[in-house]
Design an enzyme around this catalytic site. Structure first.
Site, PDB file in Angstrom:
ATOM      1  N   ASP A  95      25.668  70.940  15.504  1.00  0.00           N
ATOM      2  CA  ASP A  95      26.070  70.576  16.892  1.00  0.00           C
ATOM      3  C   ASP A  95      27.414  69.813  17.173  1.00  0.00           C
ATOM      4  O   ASP A  95      28.301  70.219  17.941  1.00  0.00           O
ATOM      5  CB  ASP A  95      24.877  70.365  17.658  1.00  0.00           C
ATOM      6  CG  ASP A  95      24.254  68.927  17.080  1.00  0.00           C
ATOM      7  OD1 ASP A  95      24.484  68.558  16.023  1.00  0.00           O
ATOM      8  OD2 ASP A  95      23.265  68.342  17.901  1.00  0.00           O
ATOM      9  N   HIS A  96      27.360  68.780  16.127  1.00  0.00           N
ATOM     10  CA  HIS A  96      28.490  67.919  16.492  1.00  0.00           C
ATOM     11  C   HIS A  96      29.834  68.353  16.193  1.00  0.00           C
ATOM     12  O   HIS A  96      30.987  67.612  16.440  1.00  0.00           O
ATOM     13  CB  HIS A  96      28.151  66.368  15.816  1.00  0.00           C
ATOM     14  CG  HIS A  96      27.056  65.729  16.363  1.00  0.00           C
ATOM     15  ND1 HIS A  96      25.841  66.092  16.944  1.00  0.00           N
ATOM     16  CD2 HIS A  96      27.204  64.480  17.051  1.00  0.00           C
ATOM     17  CE1 HIS A  96      25.219  65.104  17.569  1.00  0.00           C
ATOM     18  NE2 HIS A  96      25.817  64.253  17.528  1.00  0.00           N
ATOM     19  N   ASP A 160      19.976  60.502  14.646  1.00  0.00           N
ATOM     20  CA  ASP A 160      20.688  60.382  15.809  1.00  0.00           C
ATOM     21  C   ASP A 160      20.164  59.536  16.974  1.00  0.00           C
ATOM     22  O   ASP A 160      18.904  59.602  17.219  1.00  0.00           O
ATOM     23  CB  ASP A 160      20.893  61.762  16.469  1.00  0.00           C
ATOM     24  CG  ASP A 160      22.022  61.975  17.448  1.00  0.00           C
ATOM     25  OD1 ASP A 160      23.132  62.356  17.311  1.00  0.00           O
ATOM     26  OD2 ASP A 160      21.596  61.250  18.637  1.00  0.00           O
ATOM     27  N   ARG A 450      27.178  58.452  27.280  1.00  0.00           N
ATOM     28  CA  ARG A 450      27.889  57.648  26.564  1.00  0.00           C
ATOM     29  C   ARG A 450      29.309  57.620  27.342  1.00  0.00           C
ATOM     30  O   ARG A 450      29.699  58.803  27.554  1.00  0.00           O
ATOM     31  CB  ARG A 450      28.205  57.683  25.188  1.00  0.00           C
ATOM     32  CG  ARG A 450      26.788  57.470  24.401  1.00  0.00           C
ATOM     33  CD  ARG A 450      27.305  56.708  23.074  1.00  0.00           C
ATOM     34  NE  ARG A 450      26.366  57.186  21.781  1.00  0.00           N
ATOM     35  CZ  ARG A 450      25.181  56.519  21.772  1.00  0.00           C
ATOM     36  NH1 ARG A 450      24.761  55.645  22.622  1.00  0.00           N
ATOM     37  NH2 ARG A 450      24.690  56.681  20.522  1.00  0.00           N
ATOM     38  N   SER A 645      25.591  54.724  18.223  1.00  0.00           N
ATOM     39  CA  SER A 645      25.370  55.777  17.563  1.00  0.00           C
ATOM     40  C   SER A 645      24.484  55.105  16.228  1.00  0.00           C
ATOM     41  O   SER A 645      24.574  53.959  15.840  1.00  0.00           O
ATOM     42  CB  SER A 645      26.589  56.385  16.959  1.00  0.00           C
ATOM     43  OG  SER A 645      26.282  56.883  15.622  1.00  0.00           O
ATOM     44  N   ARG A 647      24.887  56.277  13.315  1.00  0.00           N
ATOM     45  CA  ARG A 647      25.753  56.790  12.059  1.00  0.00           C
ATOM     46  C   ARG A 647      25.739  55.711  11.118  1.00  0.00           C
ATOM     47  O   ARG A 647      26.193  54.617  11.257  1.00  0.00           O
ATOM     48  CB  ARG A 647      27.155  57.399  12.575  1.00  0.00           C
ATOM     49  CG  ARG A 647      27.938  56.319  13.172  1.00  0.00           C
ATOM     50  CD  ARG A 647      29.104  56.774  13.868  1.00  0.00           C
ATOM     51  NE  ARG A 647      28.924  57.372  15.009  1.00  0.00           N
ATOM     52  CZ  ARG A 647      29.793  57.385  16.127  1.00  0.00           C
ATOM     53  NH1 ARG A 647      30.823  56.843  16.030  1.00  0.00           N
ATOM     54  NH2 ARG A 647      29.392  58.185  17.213  1.00  0.00           N
TER      55      ARG A 647
HETATM   56  C1  MIC Z   1      26.447  59.902  19.570  1.00  0.00           C
HETATM   57  O1  MIC Z   1      25.963  60.326  20.563  1.00  0.00           O
HETATM   58  O2  MIC Z   1      26.965  58.702  19.668  1.00  0.00           O
HETATM   59  C2  MIC Z   1      26.053  60.595  18.411  1.00  0.00           C
HETATM   60  C3  MIC Z   1      27.520  61.125  18.100  1.00  0.00           C
HETATM   61  O3  MIC Z   1      25.322  61.697  18.668  1.00  0.00           O
HETATM   62  C4  MIC Z   1      25.735  59.771  17.303  1.00  0.00           C
HETATM   63  C5  MIC Z   1      25.574  60.421  15.824  1.00  0.00           C
HETATM   64  C6  MIC Z   1      26.747  60.293  15.156  1.00  0.00           C
HETATM   65  O4  MIC Z   1      27.413  59.397  15.252  1.00  0.00           O
HETATM   66  O5  MIC Z   1      26.919  61.455  14.581  1.00  0.00           O
HETATM   67  C7  MIC Z   1      24.166  59.126  17.671  1.00  0.00           C
HETATM   68  O6  MIC Z   1      23.936  58.927  18.915  1.00  0.00           O
HETATM   69  O7  MIC Z   1      23.558  58.653  16.970  1.00  0.00           O
HETATM   70 FE1  SF4 Z   2      25.771  65.293  21.292  1.00  0.00          FE
HETATM   71 FE2  SF4 Z   2      25.218  62.341  21.176  1.00  0.00          FE
HETATM   72 FE3  SF4 Z   2      26.534  63.530  23.103  1.00  0.00          FE
HETATM   73 FE4  SF4 Z   2      24.028  64.024  22.650  1.00  0.00          FE
HETATM   74  S1  SF4 Z   2      24.894  62.083  22.885  1.00  0.00           S
HETATM   75  S2  SF4 Z   2      25.648  65.599  23.165  1.00  0.00           S
HETATM   76  S3  SF4 Z   2      23.843  64.433  20.559  1.00  0.00           S
HETATM   77  S4  SF4 Z   2      27.310  63.418  20.987  1.00  0.00           S
END
Ligand code: MIC
Ligand code: SF4
Length: 757
Positions: A95-96, A160, A450, A645, A647
């Site tokens: 998805d990302h 995630d 976010r 995140s 990550r």
């Molecule tokens: C996000 O919403 O910041 C992400 C991208 O989904 C991250 C995961 C990532 O960095 O791949 C998260 O929320 O953990």
């Molecule tokens: Fe994707 Fe993270 Fe955004 Fe949700 S918050 S849509 S999992 S990047």
């Protein structure tokens, strides 16, 4: 048909006994969070009460979910664990890595081309190790999990931070780094400090323009971005039971934005309805059979102050729609105050784009309520003033809203429908081509979670405000940030003043959900013959080398890499957007290490002093120079360092480049664990003001590291350029086994040794 029904039945079969025993050892009525935690102890039947916020406890989660951008590192590590198959049901979701540019169809074709190497890798590893694979276009991990896998009373972890979305179906669902996921996939215990408990009583009911999103925007206002750290938030009260299951998911999802370990709701009729609507009647029946255990004991909700560490009450009847932002999810403004606040802060009032959807807000209810506003554009002869985009959370939702004519309704207001993927929520929005870095100052509103700088489109000058899909749609129609649909009118094309009627929608599709190809690929029964290939010349994937332990001698004569000023999220430490393409290649992605962090000495990003050459340069280059000279470094930071995140790249990259320690005022939970897992020192100042004492030219000696013991602060001698010295004390939260991770170089090295013996 429900996935893994046998596993769910097994969990329920032992649930009651474990909860009863837990109540006995704890000696009082239990919250839902406690019931789920005690029902998932690694050791089985509870034998002792745990101290919240203190005791490390081993748990046995029921399942694991990974998304493409984090799964690569998680699975590269799992491949080292020496196991033939995952020990618990696990899924991978693509998805990302899907960029939003033109629209769903074209964007998906492009993503399949540009990232096929990574998708193929993930699919073959999934097939080999018995992991369910959701291909690109199937949907965003959390929405797919809610629709297919989440179950009341269950416990899961996911790579995630918004895994917490599963709390909408009464789970304890926790976001973790990939190394934590490896523990569970490898059949080992998963360790967590027993969380504190925050109770949120929702009195009254939602109505009019207010939606579940406003509940969590308000909670973010009250708790701030770090107020939930180390705690599970449990919602209850009339407002909770009267809300839809997907609305509960939205609230839990954004619990990540207050740092909460997770959030949850007691099992109720809305969850029963959602389970049945998503073709899981067997799960609803099984849950109903143990339902008294799937919510708190009645005394708890009657006298919450006696059972939770903190209680918050929100009256939904008087709650107003809110917009949170810009640049942080906890800066909350009720819509009725926006006009005044925006002028005071000089926020551009003209809204360029309204974006709805994402993993946070793309339920049928959200979309149908937003569509009821879009429909009024035509009916009232209005013209939509901002651009408008929709990111459906899953193919099932997309297919169903298309069938029901809702996509046509949005098309009529000129909307773009993006792929069922993260897209604009994670910097995968190609809004400015290669001109994002100095894009114009502008305002957008979205229903994501976010809104850190550069998060959506890479433009540091985009001010993003988070609101409900309903409010975002109304604001996009009006084109103004300060439009309050409850009180303000709009001028239509005939020059008449008209008001938007309150949004209306359906909790669940009246004709049921439908989908042609949900996008799931089940793993073969036996995947042992599958060969996972990684091209050594690949720029996207790189097999991992085990980290070498950091020796005590190396912790003497260390240099400062950067003292980060202010907010330093995982996006600042390991940026997403264009860098997502290197998530499977540690050395390549390391070239973005800390490039977003602000240097406290010159307030610039990616511009730090190299103490060896006395020259200033980018953080990754400077760090590589120290590494070449065999010099270890440390990073200094402020509060809630590593917020955002899950990550683990934000820990693995500094580790790979030779950073040994991170000392901050406070950490976000997942990041602190990620640093520990990768064999680094994650420390906090005993005296916060010592942050100010650290100078750009300092040298550091960990004088008592040989005596690294649980509960005992470490002393660090700070030698300043003029030869003067200070000794500062650093707290840590390492227990004995975590100290082993440090000593062995990483948690994975410890697993490997255990698997081999
Ligand atoms: C996000 O919403 O910041 C992400 C991208 O989904 C991250 C995961 C990532 O960095 O791949 C998260 O929320 O953990
Ligand atoms: Fe994707 Fe993270 Fe955004 Fe949700 S918050 S849509 S999992 S990047």
């Amino acid at each position: 048909m429900a996935f893994d029904l046998d596993m769910i039945q097994k969990v329920y079969a032992q649930f009651g006994d474990r909860v009863n025993k837990a109540r006995e050892v704890v000696g009082k009525p239990l919250t839902l969070a406690e019931k789920i935690l005690y029902a998932h102890l690694w050791d089985g039947i509870p034998a002792q009460a745990y101290q919240r916020g203190k005791d490390y406890v081993d748990f046995a989660p029921d399942r694991v979910a990974c998304q493409d951008a984090t799964a690569q590192m998680a699975l590269l590590q799992f491949m080292h664990a020496g196991k033939p198959k995952v020990a618990v049901p696990t899924t991978v979701h693509c998805d990302h890595l899907i960029q939003a540019k033109v629209g769903a169809k074209e964007d998906l074709v492009r993503a399949n081309k540009t990232s096929n190497e990574v998708f193929d890798f993930l699919e073959s590893v999934s097939n080999k190790y018995g992991i369910g694979f959701w291909k690109p276009g199937a949907g965003i991990i959390h929405q797919v999990v809610l629709e297919n896998y989440a179950f009341p009373g269950g416990m899961m972890i996911g790579t995630d931070s918004h895994t917490v979305n599963g709390g909408g179906l009464g789970m304890v669902a926790i976001g973790v780094g990939g190394a934590d996921a490896v523990d569970v996939m490898a059949g080992m215990a998963w360790e967590l400090k027993f969380p504190k408990l925050i109770g949120v009583k929702l009195s009254g009911t939602l109505s009019g323009w207010t939606s579940p999103k406003d509940v969590i925007l308000k909670v973010a206002d009250i708790l701030t971005a770090k107020g939930g750290t180390g705690a599970i938030i449990e919602y209850f009260g009339e407002g909770a039971t009267s809300m839809s299951c997907t609305g509960k998911g939205t609230i839990c999802n954004m619990g990540a934005e207050v740092g909460a370990t997770t959030s949850t709701f007691g099992y109720d009729a809305s969850m029963d309805r959602y389970l049945r609507a998503t073709d899981r009647s067997e799960v609803a029946d099984a849950a109903n059979a143990v339902k008294e255990h799937l919510t708190a004991d009645p005394e708890v909700y009657a006298h919450p102050e006696s059972y939770f560490d903190q209680v918050i009450e929100i009256d939904l009847t008087t709650l107003e729609p809110h917009l949170n932002g810009p640049f942080t999810p906890d800066l909350s403004t009720p819509i009725s105050k926006m006009s005044e606040v925006a002028r005071k802060n000089d926020w551009p009032l003209n809204v360029e784009v309204g974006l709805i959807g994402s993993c946070t807000n793309s339920s049928y209810e959200d979309i149908s309520r937003a569509a009821s506003l879009a429909r009024q554009v035509k009916d009232k002869n209005l013209k939509t003033q901002s651009k408008f985009t929709i990111t459906p959370g899953s193919e099932q939702v997309r297919y169903t809203i298309e069938r029901d004519g809702l996509i046509d309704t949005f098309n009529e207001i000129g909307a773009t429908v993006f792929a069922n993927a993260c897209g604009p929520c994670i910097g995968m929005w190609d809004r400015y081509g290669d001109k994002a870095a100095d894009g114009p100052r502008n305002t957008i509103v979205h229903s994501f979670n976010r809104n850190f700088a550069k998060r959506a489109d890479g433009n540091p000058n985009t001010l993003a405000f988070v609101g409900s899909p309903e409010l975002v749609t109304a604001i996009a129609i009006a084109g103004r940030l300060d439009f309050n649909p409850a009180t303000d009118s709009l001028l239509n094309e005939d020059g008449q003043e008209v008001m938007l009627e309150e949004p209306r929608g359906y909790e669940l599709p009246p004709e049921g959900f439908d989908v042609e190809d949900a996008g799931f690929i089940a793993p073969p029964e036996d995947g042992s013959g599958i060969d996972v290939k990684v091209d050594p010349a690949s720029e996207r994937l790189q097999l991992l080398e085990p980290f070498v332990p950091i020796k005590n001698e190396e912790l003497q004569g260390m240099k400062l890499l950067i003292k980060a000023f202010g907010k330093c999220t995982t996006d600042h430490i390991s940026m997403a957007g264009p860098w997502l393409r290197y998530r499977g290649h540690l050395d390549n992605i390391a070239n973005n290490t800390l490039i977003g962090a602000v240097n406290a000495y010159n307030k610039k990003t990616n511009f730090v002093k190299n103490q060896l050459s006395e020259e200033y340069g980018g953080v990754p280059d400077t760090q590589r120079a120290y590494k070449l000279n065999g010099i270890r470094t440390l990073v200094v930071g402020d509060h809630n360092y590593g917020e955002g995140s899950s990550r683990e790249h934000a820990a693995m990259q500094p580790r790979h480049l030779g950073v040994a320690a991170v000392i901050v005022k406070s950490f976000a939970r997942i990041h602190e664990t990620n640093l520990k897992k990768q064999g680094m020192l994650a420390l906090t100042f005993v005296n916060e003001n010592d942050y100010d004492l650290i100078q750009e030219d300092d040298t550091f000696n960990f004088v008592d590291i040989a005596d690294f013991t649980p509960g005992k602060p470490l002393s660090i001698e700070v030698v300043h350029a003029d030869g003067t010295k200070d000794v500062i004390m650093a707290n840590h939260t390492y227990n004995a086994s975590q100290i082993e991770w440090f000593k062995e170089g990483s948690a994975l090295n410890v697993i490997k040794q255990e698997s081999a013996s």
